[in-house]
Design a protein around this motif. Sequence first.
Motif, PDB file in Angstrom:
ATOM      1  N   ILE A  18       0.842  -1.204   0.000  1.00  0.00           N
ATOM      2  CA  ILE A  18       0.000   0.000   0.000  1.00  0.00           C
ATOM      3  C   ILE A  18       0.876   1.252   0.000  1.00  0.00           C
ATOM      4  CG2 ILE A  18      -1.650   1.340   1.360  1.00  0.00           C
ATOM      5  CD1 ILE A  18      -2.806  -1.379   2.307  1.00  0.00           C
ATOM      6  N   GLY A  19       1.912   1.234   0.828  1.00  0.00           N
ATOM      7  CA  GLY A  19       2.835   2.366   0.870  1.00  0.00           C
ATOM      8  C   GLY A  19       3.559   2.570  -0.450  1.00  0.00           C
ATOM      9  N   ARG A  23       3.740   5.850  -2.883  1.00  0.00           N
ATOM     10  CA  ARG A  23       5.007   6.551  -3.110  1.00  0.00           C
ATOM     11  C   ARG A  23       5.491   6.439  -4.549  1.00  0.00           C
ATOM     12  NH1 ARG A  23       6.231   3.584   1.418  1.00  0.00           N
ATOM     13  NH2 ARG A  23       7.574   2.223   0.149  1.00  0.00           N
ATOM     14  N   GLU A  24       5.423   5.239  -5.120  1.00  0.00           N
ATOM     15  CA  GLU A  24       6.070   4.987  -6.405  1.00  0.00           C
ATOM     16  C   GLU A  24       5.122   5.041  -7.603  1.00  0.00           C
ATOM     17  OE1 GLU A  24       8.543   1.519  -6.238  1.00  0.00           O
ATOM     18  OE2 GLU A  24       9.156   1.922  -4.173  1.00  0.00           O
ATOM     19  N   ARG A  31      -7.985   5.302  -3.051  1.00  0.00           N
ATOM     20  CA  ARG A  31      -8.312   4.533  -4.249  1.00  0.00           C
ATOM     21  C   ARG A  31      -7.981   3.050  -4.070  1.00  0.00           C
ATOM     22  NH1 ARG A  31      -9.340   7.514  -8.738  1.00  0.00           N
ATOM     23  NH2 ARG A  31      -8.648   5.821 -10.098  1.00  0.00           N
ATOM     24  N   VAL A  32      -7.564   2.688  -2.868  1.00  0.00           N
ATOM     25  CA  VAL A  32      -7.180   1.302  -2.573  1.00  0.00           C
ATOM     26  C   VAL A  32      -8.202   0.682  -1.626  1.00  0.00           C
ATOM     27  CG1 VAL A  32      -5.425  -0.199  -1.533  1.00  0.00           C
ATOM     28  CG2 VAL A  32      -4.725   1.801  -2.894  1.00  0.00           C
ATOM     29  N   ASN A  52      -7.028   5.688   5.392  1.00  0.00           N
ATOM     30  CA  ASN A  52      -7.700   6.106   4.167  1.00  0.00           C
ATOM     31  C   ASN A  52      -7.995   4.962   3.207  1.00  0.00           C
ATOM     32  OD1 ASN A  52      -7.904   8.894   4.710  1.00  0.00           O
ATOM     33  ND2 ASN A  52      -5.736   9.159   4.235  1.00  0.00           N
ATOM     34  N   VAL A  53      -7.528   3.762   3.541  1.00  0.00           N
ATOM     35  CA  VAL A  53      -7.750   2.597   2.690  1.00  0.00           C
ATOM     36  C   VAL A  53      -9.128   2.010   2.988  1.00  0.00           C
ATOM     37  CG1 VAL A  53      -7.007   0.196   2.303  1.00  0.00           C
ATOM     38  CG2 VAL A  53      -5.324   2.045   2.349  1.00  0.00           C
TER      39      VAL A  53
END
Length: 209
Positions: A18-19, A23-24, A31-32, A52-53
Amino acid sequence: LRGRGEPLHNYRAVSEAIGMMSRELGIGARRVTVSTVGVVPNIARLAADHPNVGLAISLHAATDTERSALLPANRRYGGLDALMRAAVDHRRATGRRLTFEWALVRGQNDDVATARKLGDLLRRYDLVGPGAAHVNLIPLNPTDAYDGAPSNATAVRAFVDVLDRDYRVSATVRVRRGIDIDAGCGQLADKVLANIPALDRGLVDPSVG
């Protein structure tokens, strides 16, 4: 995150993913969505680490007896009450609407009486009304390993109408894709396993016989 095994059984890797997506790849956490059969301890971790997930719970049955018969994990993690309390806590902690996934099986969990059981369950935990919860209805994908059949359109409409009219719970029917090439949920594994000898799958003890 779904379709790769139970995400919350592999919490650390899922949390890292998720992170990394944020980030990438620039995919915002809102949105996840993480889909789980109900690994109760890690639902709280998800809310704390990634507020927020979104959370989607594979429910499929509205009583402990029916759900435990379908999903042994129900009993392992404390039953429906523990799961629903965890879901409510997640909503309170994050403010996110919950999603409940429901695979519709013709003649088994797709009738009006079952829709009312589901509505009653959601009402019991104050998950009815606008913004509280959404039900994602999934017509069953046909596989050789399971003799259930997808619901017909009339039953699906009646199920949706009961949730909307009597419980103010929104529900939509997921569009199935890839059924013709065995790419729907559960179909590929069924196809692959059917072509692997039982011994290779570890289903037969070689010391027997």
